[in-house]
Design an enzyme around this catalytic site. Structure first.
Site, PDB file in Angstrom:
ATOM      1  N   ASN A   1       1.230  -0.864   0.072  1.00 16.83           N
ATOM      2  CA  ASN A   1       0.347   0.201   0.392  1.00 16.83           C
ATOM      3  C   ASN A   1       0.784   1.355   0.361  1.00 16.83           C
ATOM      4  OD1 ASN A   1      -2.448  -1.837  -0.075  1.00 16.83           O
ATOM      5  ND2 ASN A   1      -2.727  -1.622   1.882  1.00 16.83           N
TER       6      ASN A   1
ATOM      7  N   ARG B   1     -17.280   0.862  -1.487  1.00 18.66           N
ATOM      8  CA  ARG B   1     -16.574   2.024  -0.701  1.00 18.66           C
ATOM      9  C   ARG B   1     -16.372   2.516  -2.040  1.00 18.66           C
ATOM     10  NH1 ARG B   1     -11.339  -1.777  -0.696  1.00 18.66           N
ATOM     11  NH2 ARG B   1     -10.063  -0.279   0.003  1.00 18.66           N
TER      12      ARG B   1
END
Ligand code: EPU
Length: 437
Positions: A23, A123
């Site tokens: 990430n 999301r």
């Protein structure tokens, strides 16, 4: 398709070594588009998501090469002449949406597919879009694509408050703002270490950014950024996952060493909750050593933005609670519906119920091997963890989810004492489309 076959009961001895962060690598890759020339990123994990994002970047024009042996990614962004991120790639990985900020920062225009659904519920990307508008972009939604342009080829800059705080929106807005004509301000910005490292890399390239690691980030746009070389940070979620594996699958009283992680990046909440379970844990700058106690105490957790308990470790925590002496809960305040692992863990005999955004785990039920299916990255690793402590054999199907975020998981675990291997199998049902991470 591949599955992981885990014969439970062989103790985890260690050592385990943490690789580069997924990430953090993805936004670092996006950052390199802002400079004309060749940038290099080291300590990049060999993961499916890194390869997917390399393909997304190649579509826009740059050349990307990855040396898996040295974990080095080289991106030549001399040319960015096709500011488009197509649906076919964005649907595979939500983080491809970073192309919105990267292309607005570099070209002042972008056509980026909306990511669509996710394996565990909605999301949205509304904050990315509204924030970009607040910085001066003109945006239209057409046929599933965000079409963005900056009048005169460059964003003006502006002020935007994120509510809720968002890692991805903070990254996208930073990508757009660093080359804007004027100054920008992001309020309630994400403070995650991934965002901080990414912001530092932008600064190395010549960006003017203040307030990284706080909830207000101020940016003064610059005309040019320079290509550079930077090192990716260790993966904090991989570190936390191995700590939880050591707490559950090692022999009690026998320390397991985990190398090359950065424990500060776990956040204080996780470290406090972990210590409360009764494990013995020693931190040095380069290692974390975990010793499993005879009995684990049940400790309830609630996820929150950094430095709170990471949502990306809640599925693994659920497995720890299955071994604890008593009942405890896991509440996810970031995602209401991130419990796709629960029915699979129930198949292994774990006593869990879910109500709203809270899972309640009654520890102590016998855990028995079975076939289970991974539905996303962190759910998948929680099933491997449960397989390691189950009686008998666990088959974790659809390993491709794990390949998105854990490099050579089975190799690392096998070398650390776990009886695990990968096998091919045939699946008759088409996997449902999923977009996570
Ligand atoms: N949100 C909105 N609108 C937006 C953006 C976010 O309402 O426009 C909400 C989300 O629905 C969520 C909250 O804000 O409730 C926080 O989401 P965030 O934007 O921070 O998540 P993300 O950037 O999409 C990253 C990680 C995830 C991790 C989350 C939370 C990457 C590539 N992904 O996602 O990692 O769970 O932050 O920490 O960095 C994983 O690695 O397995 C993974 C899913």
């Amino acid at each position: 398709m591949d599955k992981l076959v885990v014969h439970g009961g062989s103790p985890l001895d260690g050592p385990l070594t943490v690789g580069g962060s997924k990430n953090t690598a993805l936004p670092l890759m996006a950052a390199t588009l802002l400079a004309e020339g060749t940038s290099r990123i080291t300590n990049v994990p060999d993961l499916r998501d890194v390869r997917t994002f390399s393909n997304v970047i190649r579509v826009a024009g740059p050349a990307v090469t990855f040396d898996a042996g040295t974990h080095t990614l080289t991106l030549d962004a001399a040319t960015v002449n096709h500011p488009v991120a197509p649906y076919e790639l964005v649907k595979k990985m939500r983080a491809s949406f970073y192309m919105l900020g990267a292309l607005m920062g570099r070209c002042g225009e972008a056509k980026v597919s909306l990511p669509g659904g996710c394996a565990w519920g909605p999301r949205p990307v509304d904050l990315h879009i509204k924030g970009m508008e607040a910085f001066g972009a003109e945006i239209e939604l057409e046929e599933g694509y965000v079409q963005a342009s900056a009048p005169g080829g460059r964003l003006d800059g502006g002020s935007f408050r994120l509510e809720p705080s968002s890692v991805g929106a903070t990254i996208n807005l930073l990508l757009g703002a660093v080359r804007a004509r004027g100054g920008s301000r992001i309020e309630n910005a994400a403070r995650e270490p991934d965002v901080v490292r990414f912001g530092e890399a932008l600064r190395d390239m010549g960006a003017q950014i203040d307030g990284l690691g706080t909830d207000t980030i101020e940016i003064q746009g610059v005309d040019r950024l320079e290509p550079t070389s930077f090192r990716n940070t260790p993966d904090r979620i991989e570190l936390g996952t191995y700590m939880l594996m050591a707490a559950t699958a090692a022999e009690p009283g026998r320390p397991v060493e985990i190398r090359e992680g950065t424990h500060e990046h776990l956040g204080q909440d996780f470290k406090d909750c972990f210590a409360e379970t009764g494990v013995d844990v020693e931190y040095t700058p380069e290692t974390v050593t975990v010793t499993r106690p005879e009995h684990l105490r049940p400790v309830s957790i609630e996820t929150a933005p950094y430095p709170g308990f990471p949502t990306d470790l809640q599925a693994q925590w659920t497995v720890l609670l299955a071994l604890a002496d008593g009942t405890a809960t896991v509440t996810d305040t970031i995602y209401d519906d991130r419990f796709k692992h629960v029915p699979e863990l129930q198949r292994l005999g774990i006593d869990i119920s879910v109500e709203g955004n809270t899972a309640t785990v009654e520890g102590g039920n016998p855990i028995k091997g079975a076939q289970v299916m991974s539905t996303d990255l962190r759910a998948g690793v929680s099933l491997v963890m449960a397989g390691m402590i189950a009686d008998g054999t666990t088959h974790v199907l659809r390993v491709y989810h794990l390949d998105r975020g854990y490099e050579d998981l089975e190799g690392k675990l096998r070398r650390a004492g776990i009886d695990i291997h990968r096998e091919e199998y045939e699946e008759f049902e088409e996997p449902a489309r999923e977009t996570v991470s």
